[in-house]
Design a protein around this motif. Sequence first.
Motif, PDB file in Angstrom:
ATOM      1  N   GLY A 190      44.172  45.777  23.863  1.00  0.00           N
ATOM      2  CA  GLY A 190      44.460  45.488  25.270  1.00  0.00           C
ATOM      3  C   GLY A 190      45.234  44.128  25.401  1.00  0.00           C
ATOM      4  O   GLY A 190      44.635  43.350  24.597  1.00  0.00           O
ATOM      5  N   ILE A 191      46.102  43.940  26.108  1.00  0.00           N
ATOM      6  CA  ILE A 191      46.918  42.654  26.226  1.00  0.00           C
ATOM      7  C   ILE A 191      46.944  42.138  27.642  1.00  0.00           C
ATOM      8  O   ILE A 191      47.442  42.600  28.404  1.00  0.00           O
ATOM      9  N   PHE A 192      46.283  40.841  27.748  1.00  0.00           N
ATOM     10  CA  PHE A 192      46.235  40.460  28.849  1.00  0.00           C
ATOM     11  C   PHE A 192      46.902  39.043  29.057  1.00  0.00           C
ATOM     12  O   PHE A 192      46.579  38.179  28.173  1.00  0.00           O
ATOM     13  N   PRO A 193      47.514  38.322  30.318  1.00  0.00           N
ATOM     14  CA  PRO A 193      47.644  37.176  30.435  1.00  0.00           C
ATOM     15  C   PRO A 193      46.297  36.663  31.146  1.00  0.00           C
ATOM     16  O   PRO A 193      45.829  37.437  31.973  1.00  0.00           O
ATOM     17  N   LEU A 194      46.045  35.454  30.853  1.00  0.00           N
ATOM     18  CA  LEU A 194      44.792  35.070  31.298  1.00  0.00           C
ATOM     19  C   LEU A 194      44.748  34.954  32.965  1.00  0.00           C
ATOM     20  O   LEU A 194      43.624  35.516  33.519  1.00  0.00           O
ATOM     21  N   ILE A 195      45.654  34.314  33.513  1.00  0.00           N
ATOM     22  CA  ILE A 195      45.908  34.542  34.917  1.00  0.00           C
ATOM     23  C   ILE A 195      47.362  34.976  35.215  1.00  0.00           C
ATOM     24  O   ILE A 195      48.157  35.063  34.313  1.00  0.00           O
ATOM     25  N   GLY A 196      47.644  35.117  36.290  1.00  0.00           N
ATOM     26  CA  GLY A 196      49.030  35.610  36.928  1.00  0.00           C
ATOM     27  C   GLY A 196      50.027  34.716  36.776  1.00  0.00           C
ATOM     28  O   GLY A 196      50.758  34.660  37.853  1.00  0.00           O
ATOM     29  N   ASP A 197      50.238  33.954  35.767  1.00  0.00           N
ATOM     30  CA  ASP A 197      51.261  32.996  35.633  1.00  0.00           C
ATOM     31  C   ASP A 197      52.418  33.529  34.922  1.00  0.00           C
ATOM     32  O   ASP A 197      52.259  34.113  34.036  1.00  0.00           O
ATOM     33  N   LYS A 198      53.797  33.417  35.791  1.00  0.00           N
ATOM     34  CA  LYS A 198      54.993  33.953  35.148  1.00  0.00           C
ATOM     35  C   LYS A 198      54.957  33.874  33.527  1.00  0.00           C
ATOM     36  O   LYS A 198      55.359  34.589  32.693  1.00  0.00           O
ATOM     37  N   GLU A 250      47.366  42.968  33.965  1.00  0.00           N
ATOM     38  CA  GLU A 250      47.151  41.671  34.369  1.00  0.00           C
ATOM     39  C   GLU A 250      46.387  41.586  35.748  1.00  0.00           C
ATOM     40  O   GLU A 250      46.483  40.814  36.381  1.00  0.00           O
ATOM     41  N   GLY A 251      45.633  42.883  36.021  1.00  0.00           N
ATOM     42  CA  GLY A 251      44.878  42.950  37.133  1.00  0.00           C
ATOM     43  C   GLY A 251      43.313  42.505  36.955  1.00  0.00           C
ATOM     44  O   GLY A 251      42.801  42.980  36.181  1.00  0.00           O
ATOM     45  N   GLY A 252      42.951  41.799  38.136  1.00  0.00           N
ATOM     46  CA  GLY A 252      41.686  41.395  38.256  1.00  0.00           C
ATOM     47  C   GLY A 252      41.140  40.493  37.229  1.00  0.00           C
ATOM     48  O   GLY A 252      42.154  39.975  36.497  1.00  0.00           O
ATOM     49  N   THR A 253      39.719  40.058  37.240  1.00  0.00           N
ATOM     50  CA  THR A 253      39.550  38.763  36.259  1.00  0.00           C
ATOM     51  C   THR A 253      39.604  39.465  34.861  1.00  0.00           C
ATOM     52  O   THR A 253      39.529  40.562  34.620  1.00  0.00           O
ATOM     53  N   ILE A 254      39.422  38.137  34.127  1.00  0.00           N
ATOM     54  CA  ILE A 254      39.439  38.786  32.463  1.00  0.00           C
ATOM     55  C   ILE A 254      38.259  39.605  32.263  1.00  0.00           C
ATOM     56  O   ILE A 254      38.445  40.440  31.441  1.00  0.00           O
ATOM     57  N   GLY A 255      37.092  39.444  32.723  1.00  0.00           N
ATOM     58  CA  GLY A 255      35.966  40.088  32.396  1.00  0.00           C
ATOM     59  C   GLY A 255      36.046  41.494  32.767  1.00  0.00           C
ATOM     60  O   GLY A 255      35.656  42.552  31.881  1.00  0.00           O
ATOM     61  N   ARG A 256      36.642  41.751  33.868  1.00  0.00           N
ATOM     62  CA  ARG A 256      36.918  43.052  34.409  1.00  0.00           C
ATOM     63  C   ARG A 256      37.796  43.825  33.505  1.00  0.00           C
ATOM     64  O   ARG A 256      37.587  45.115  33.078  1.00  0.00           O
ATOM     65  N   ARG A 257      38.827  43.250  33.149  1.00  0.00           N
ATOM     66  CA  ARG A 257      39.758  43.764  32.152  1.00  0.00           C
ATOM     67  C   ARG A 257      39.142  44.080  30.826  1.00  0.00           C
ATOM     68  O   ARG A 257      39.437  45.073  30.226  1.00  0.00           O
ATOM     69  N   TYR A 258      38.217  43.108  30.322  1.00  0.00           N
ATOM     70  CA  TYR A 258      37.753  43.395  29.110  1.00  0.00           C
ATOM     71  C   TYR A 258      36.744  44.552  29.277  1.00  0.00           C
ATOM     72  O   TYR A 258      36.616  45.654  28.223  1.00  0.00           O
ATOM     73  N   ALA A 259      36.110  44.669  30.380  1.00  0.00           N
ATOM     74  CA  ALA A 259      35.237  45.763  30.617  1.00  0.00           C
ATOM     75  C   ALA A 259      35.842  47.049  30.705  1.00  0.00           C
ATOM     76  O   ALA A 259      35.265  48.131  30.060  1.00  0.00           O
ATOM     77  N   ILE A 297      43.682  41.153  23.571  1.00  0.00           N
ATOM     78  CA  ILE A 297      44.429  39.817  23.036  1.00  0.00           C
ATOM     79  C   ILE A 297      44.619  39.300  24.308  1.00  0.00           C
ATOM     80  O   ILE A 297      45.110  39.689  25.309  1.00  0.00           O
ATOM     81  N   THR A 298      44.401  37.841  24.642  1.00  0.00           N
ATOM     82  CA  THR A 298      44.488  37.138  25.709  1.00  0.00           C
ATOM     83  C   THR A 298      45.548  36.037  25.545  1.00  0.00           C
ATOM     84  O   THR A 298      45.284  35.352  24.438  1.00  0.00           O
ATOM     85  N   VAL A 299      46.344  35.888  26.547  1.00  0.00           N
ATOM     86  CA  VAL A 299      47.546  34.802  26.206  1.00  0.00           C
ATOM     87  C   VAL A 299      46.934  33.728  27.335  1.00  0.00           C
ATOM     88  O   VAL A 299      47.047  33.994  28.451  1.00  0.00           O
ATOM     89  N   ASP A 300      46.623  32.459  26.792  1.00  0.00           N
ATOM     90  CA  ASP A 300      46.485  31.276  28.003  1.00  0.00           C
ATOM     91  C   ASP A 300      47.417  30.216  27.912  1.00  0.00           C
ATOM     92  O   ASP A 300      48.326  30.399  27.170  1.00  0.00           O
ATOM     93  N   HIS A 301      47.136  29.170  28.649  1.00  0.00           N
ATOM     94  CA  HIS A 301      47.973  28.125  28.894  1.00  0.00           C
ATOM     95  C   HIS A 301      48.248  27.404  27.514  1.00  0.00           C
ATOM     96  O   HIS A 301      49.478  27.135  27.189  1.00  0.00           O
TER      97      HIS A 301
END
Length: 549
Positions: free
Chosen positions: A457-465, A489-498, A509-513
């Motif tokens: 699963g691949i997520f940006p930590l928050i919805g930052d371009k 990219e939807g919902g909190t990070i915890g929800r996406r992990y779940a 994989i999470t992309v953060d600042h």
Amino acid sequence: MPQDIFDKIMTLAKRRGFIYPSFEIYGGVAGFYDYGPLGAQLKNNIENLWRKYYLLKDNCIEINTPTVTLYEVLKASGHTNEFTDLTVDCKKCKQSFKLEGLVEKGDPEKEAKEGKVKCPNCGEILKNPYPVNLMFSTKIGVGNTRDAFLRPETAQGIFTNFHLLYRYAREKLPFGVVQIGKGYRNEISPRQGIIRQREFNMAEAEVFFDPKDKSHPDFDSVKNKTLFLFDNKKEMKFSVEKAVKQGVVNNQALAYYMCLTQEFLLDVGIDPEKFRFRKHGDDELAHYATECWDAELYSERFGWVECVGIADRSAYDIKSHIESSGNDMYALRKFDEPKTVNVKKVVADMGKLGPLFKNKAGKIKDLLEKIDVKKDKEIILNVDGEKIKIPTDCYKIVETEEKIMGERFVPHVIEPSYGIDRILYMILEHSYSEGKKSDEEYRILKLNPVVAPVKVGIFPLIGDKKLINIAKKLDSDLRTSGISTYYDEGGTIGRRYARMDEIGTPFCITVDHDSINDNAVTVRDRDTTKQDRVKIKEVLSFIMAKISS
RNA sequence: GCGGAUAUGAUCUAGUGGUUAUGAUAUUGGCUUCCCAAGCCAAUCACGCGGGUUCGAAUCCCGCUAUCCGCACCA
């Protein structure tokens, strides 16, 4: 009503796109299920791992044959008779019985019609037996049709091609042929969800052996491995070698494929504690089998369920097809040196036979060439019930020397037969775990990464371009490299992990600042929830290493 | 196939012969959010199918289908 594990899994499977009941908008039909997007991938992954074991490790060849199968094939194989059961219902106590089981002598149907069959439960006379055939029948063509069935097993497609495959294998035994595909059984009352379907997926291997030599070329590589056996009384652990030496398992070939099966099932994600081999009793053997071991997997709902059958089908099928088709499907056991033998042959003199016996001459010739003719002895042939004297000048006895390269025989077959759907269900059940998180039900499918439908699963930590761009690029790169991903990219990070945990995705994989500056991301492990910081450049090899181990 | 029970959104569930059929979870969009189902706002989605009774049926009756529990069968 508390849900048991089966309900929970089927609910999850439907909600998340693993398994749907077929034709649900029209009310559904028992015994049919659809695989949704995740189920189809899971099934593919299971089958492809199976191919690794059979095509690569054991060097079998794969073929693909029709599911619509000519009547004659299944007549010869015994399925038209063996899959038709006469059943009787008791009007008094409302139980139904297989007629054959009630009548020991004579013709069961006749006995029933004469009112001689009594209900073993209440003594009522049982009448009106009706046939229950477990095969779906159909017709080929329009008008001038031929009868056919949907195949109850993929094996017959292999047997009916044996002579071609034997040549393909350059006439050397042993060799194995596999087929993965659909099988059909018109079950009277399928009630166990995906465990008992009317149309189901199977993976079968038919491995052909010389009956005088059921050793396996790779036996040494597995002989020290441990088999989990159950003889209907107690569970035992034997090394593969010991199981054969002590006669618990009849031959090397059977034991080898039991071992291969065990390794495959454990690799695919079956809990070793919920696995065993059980030997069939004589009374439960299928009509074609001489010995059979089932790989049984334990389900909390269904108990021990047979998911793989490893049968010694001996010469049964090929012999049947030789007899009913008249085709040459023998194998040849070559002698070290060709033997020279004197052969007596009868050569008919058609110039004399013809005018003398007219239209019977042809039959006489065939008969003459078959019988053991001795010189100067009068021959009397039985032609269609008529005894005919054959004058000695109508034939000659010729002695020739013939070289015999070897002896012909019908090969024996060891058949590992896998129920893919059952295995798939068991994987789900054995992988399922649940707990609570923030007071909510939390479910994890601890699927082996090899079979998991989505690997990452691949997520940006928050919805930052900026984060989104990095994540999308990584997502696309991984997919291009052959790793199935799910971008979210939807919902909190915890929800996406779940969400990913629930469908068994092993890594997120999470992309953060920080990623913007250090070109690294966090890789989170499903089962430990631990995170590793990995350079974006190295993510692919990092994941690859985890997936293939 | 036999006997019994059941059928309301994707999931779990409330409900009554009478306007527009609960609630929760999930899902979607927005705001917020810097690592494990947080919060706020909004939106989408259901009475298994067919027939009957009735002015009116998701509700009562019948049939079918499916599911569950027994029986029987069974790789």
